[in-house]
Design an enzyme around this catalytic site. Structure first.
Site, PDB file in Angstrom:
ATOM      1  N   GLU B  55      -4.175  22.241 -13.377  1.00 22.77           N
ATOM      2  CA  GLU B  55      -3.503  21.473 -12.327  1.00 22.77           C
ATOM      3  C   GLU B  55      -4.028  21.835 -10.948  1.00 22.77           C
ATOM      4  OE1 GLU B  55       0.878  20.823 -14.376  1.00 22.77           O
ATOM      5  OE2 GLU B  55       0.630  22.444 -12.921  1.00 22.77           O
ATOM      6  N   ASP B 226       9.315  25.291 -17.920  1.00 17.66           N
ATOM      7  CA  ASP B 226       8.550  24.848 -16.759  1.00 17.66           C
ATOM      8  C   ASP B 226       7.464  23.835 -17.082  1.00 17.66           C
ATOM      9  OD1 ASP B 226       6.894  26.454 -18.149  1.00 17.66           O
ATOM     10  OD2 ASP B 226       6.356  27.767 -16.501  1.00 17.66           O
TER      11      ASP B 226
END
Lengths: 343, 343
Positions: B55, B226
C-alpha cells in the site's frame, strides 16, 4: 536494501557510457512493452497544489511492484530549482519487502529519451538522418545523444527562445561527434527535417509546431505536451498524422490529444512493438508519438538499475526494514535501552 | 535530503528514551487530529497479490506531502520475515522536492501505540490501572510501554497462544518497572481488566474477545482487526459499545465494524479530540477504539522525525535530486563523460 543515488548513476554512466545505458534502457522498455498484458496498470495518484503536482506512479508484474515519486512544478525554474525530480522503488511482490530505492531525476531523462528512440524505430522512416529539436531544456541533450547513437541521426537543427539554453546545449554536446546547426526560429529548424522533436517547458496550450511546418513523411516526437493544459502542436497536425500513444486513458488527459474529441483515433505503441498493429505504413505518412511518460517505462528503468548497480561503487546499502531474527521481536531491535525519564 | 534508517531510529530512542519518543508522537498526532480539516485525505493505493498487499498511504497539508509505503504479508512470519515493513517520505508542497525518507517499520509500531494511548486518554476511565493484552507479537511491547508510561497502567495481564511469544515479551520488558501477570487464557486475562487490548495476527474472522468477557466500563483497544476479513471481536461487543474510529470510509472496510451493517453508528476520534463530540460519557459505558491505522498518523510521525533527527548521528545525507546549478542543465550533472562505445 539498495540505495542508488545521483552519484551512483553518474558512476554507472561513466563506467558504461551514456550510449550503452540508453541502449540498455531501450531494450528493457521494449521487453516490458512486449508483455504489456502482464502488468497491473493502475492510474497514477496525483496531489495537486497551487504550485504544481506530486505524483505516485505504480506498476507491477507478478514478481515486482514498482512506483515512482515525481513532481512537476513549473515555477521552480525561476527559483533555480528543477521542474521535475523523482525517485523510484522496487519491491518483491511475494514478501512485500522493498529492495531498491533509486534516484529517478537523471534516470527519468534517460528513459524518456530511450522511449522516444523506441517509438521512432517503429514510426520514423528507416532512412531518417536529420532531426529538428525545439526546446533545449533539461531533456534536450539526452534526446540528441539517443537519436544520434541509436537511430543514426547525423544532423540536429536546434532552436530555443533562450540563447543561453542553446549555449548550454552546444557546450554539453561539444565532446560528441554530432553535427549541430542552430536555427533562428522554429520554422527554420523544422525545414526539411526527417524527425521533429518538441521538448519545451511552456505550461500552456502553445503552438510550437504548426501544420505548415510538417512535411510529408515526417515523424513527430512530442515530449513537452505532458500534462492537462500543456500542449505544443497545432490541432491540424493531429488531424493529418497517425497518432501513437503509450497508455490511452492517461494520454487522453495529459497528451497532445487532449485537444481532440474523445473518439480521436490512436494506436497504443505496445501493440506496434508486439506486432499486433502496424507502425509506419508508407513513406509519406506523418507519424506522431504523443509522449507523456508511463509507469511501465519507470518500472523497466528500475528493473535495469536493479541489474546494473550490483557493484559496490554503484550503490549504498541502507536499512529501512529492521529484520529481527525473530520477526515478532521488533522491540528487541531497540536493544536494551536506558529506561524512561529522559525528558 | 535526509535518510533516517533503522539504526538512526534506534539511536534516537536511545538518546531520548522510548517513553519520551512515544509521548512526543502522541503530541504530534493529537495536534494533527485537531486540524483534521486541513488535510487532504486521499484513499490509500493498494496492490493486492496472492501473498499479501502493498500500500501507498498519502496525506498532505498545505506545506507538506507525505506518504508511507507499507506491506502486509501474513505468510512472511513462517518464513522468518516480518509481516509488516515500511518507509515514509515527506516532501515540500511548494517545490515538490522530497526532503525526508525514513524507516517506518519501527516507527509504525511506535505510532500505533501512541495512537492507542491518545484514544484511551479520551475513552478509558481516568482511573484505569489494569490492562489485558492479548496477542504478544511485534506490537505488544510498544503497547505495554506506552500505556504504562503515558496512561498510568500499573498491571498488565497478558496472553498469547504461543508460550515463546510470552517469553519474548517478558524478556523485553524485564528492565522496566511494569507488573506483568501471565494468564492461562484470554478469558482469564480480561477478567477485571479496565482496558482490553487485542493485537493478534490471525488473518481471519476470529473471536479473540467475546461479549461475556467485557465488563461494564471497559475500554477496548482493538489493534489486530485491520484488514478485510480480519477481525478479533464478537459482533455482540460492537452492539454494546460506543465505537470510535480514525477515518470512517477506511474503517468500514478494514476494521471490526466490517462485521456490522453500513449504518452502524460510530464517532470519528478527531471530533472527540477537537471537542466536537463526547468521548466516554459515563463510568459504565463500554468504549471501543476500532484501530486500523490512518495516513495522518504516519504524516504526524514523519513530521516528528523531520524535527527530531537533525543531529548528524540521527540521519544520513543522500542525494536523489541532482540539483544542477542551472536547472536546465541536468545533462551537465553527468560530467564530461567518456564518449560512446563502452559496451
Amino acid at each position: 536494501m539498495r540505495l542508488v543515488e545521483v552519484e551512483h548513476v553518474v558512476a554507472l554512466v561513466a563506467d558504461r557510457g551514456l550510449e550503452t545505458v540508453l541502449a540498455d534502457l531501450v531494450d528493457h522498455i521494449e521487453a516490458d512493452f512486449r508483455r504489456w498484458d502482464e502488468f497491473d496498470k493502475s492510474p497514477r495518484f496525483a496531489s495537486h497544489s497551487p504550485g504544481g503536482v506530486i505524483e505516485l506512479m505504480p506498476a507491477a508484474d507478478a514478481r515486482a511492484f514498482g512506483f515512482k515519486y515525481v513532481n512537476g512544478h513549473p515555477g521552480n525554474q525561476a527559483a533555480g530549482l528543477q521542474t521535475v525530480t523523482g525517485f523510484g522503488v522496487l519491491a518483491d511482490v511475494a514478501t512485500g519487502y522493498p529492495y531498491l530505492i533509486a534516484e529517478m531525476t537523471l534516470m527519468t531523462a534517460m528513459r524518456t529519451a530511450a522511449m522516444s528512440v523506441l517509438a521512432a524505430r517503429h514510426l520514423a522512416r528507416p532512412d531518417a538522418r536529420s532531426m529538428a529539436l525545439i526546446g533545449l531544456g533539461a531533456q534536450s541533450e539526452f534526446q540528441a545523444v539517443a537519436f544520434h547513437a541509436l537511430l543514426g541521426i547525423e544532423e540536429l537543427v536546434v532552436y530555443d527562445v533562450d540563447p543561453a539554453a542553446t549555449d548550454k546545449f552546444r557546450r554539453n554536446l561539444d565532446a560528441r561527434d554530432i553535427r549541430v546547426r542552430v536555427a533562428a526560429s522554429a520554422p527554420e529548424a523544422t525545414e526539411g527535417a526527417d524527425i521533429i522533436t518538441t521538448a519545451t517547458a511552456d505550461k500552456r496550450h502553445a503552438t510550437i509546431v504548426s501544420a505548415n511546418m510538417v512535411g510529408a513523411g515526417v515523424h513527430l516526437n512530442a515530449i513537452g505536451g505532458d500534462c492537462p493544459g500543456k500542449t505544443e502542436l497545432q490541432p491540424a497536425i493531429l488531424d493529418r498524422a497517425s497518432v501513437f500513444v503509450e497508455y490511452l486513458p492517461q494520454t487522453r488527459i495529459e497528451g497532445e490529444i487532449q485537444q481532440m474529441p474523445a473518439d480521436f483515433p490512436t494506436t497504443e505503441l505496445w501493440r506496434v512493438i508486439a506486432g499486433e498493429a502496424p507502425g509506419r505504413r508508407h513513406r509519406d505518412e506523418v507519424t506522431l508519438f504523443d509522449s507523456v511518460g508511463f509507469a511501465i517505462e519507470d518500472f523497466s528503468t528500475l528493473r535495469y538499475l536493479a541489474e546494473a548497480t550490483a557493484a559496490p561503487h554503484l550503490h549504498r546499502e541502507v536499512d529501512l526494514l529492521a529484520q529481527p531474527a525473530d520477526p515478532r521481536d521488533l522491540f528487541g531491535v531497540l536493544g536494551r535501552l536506558p529506561v524512561a525519564n529522559h525528558a
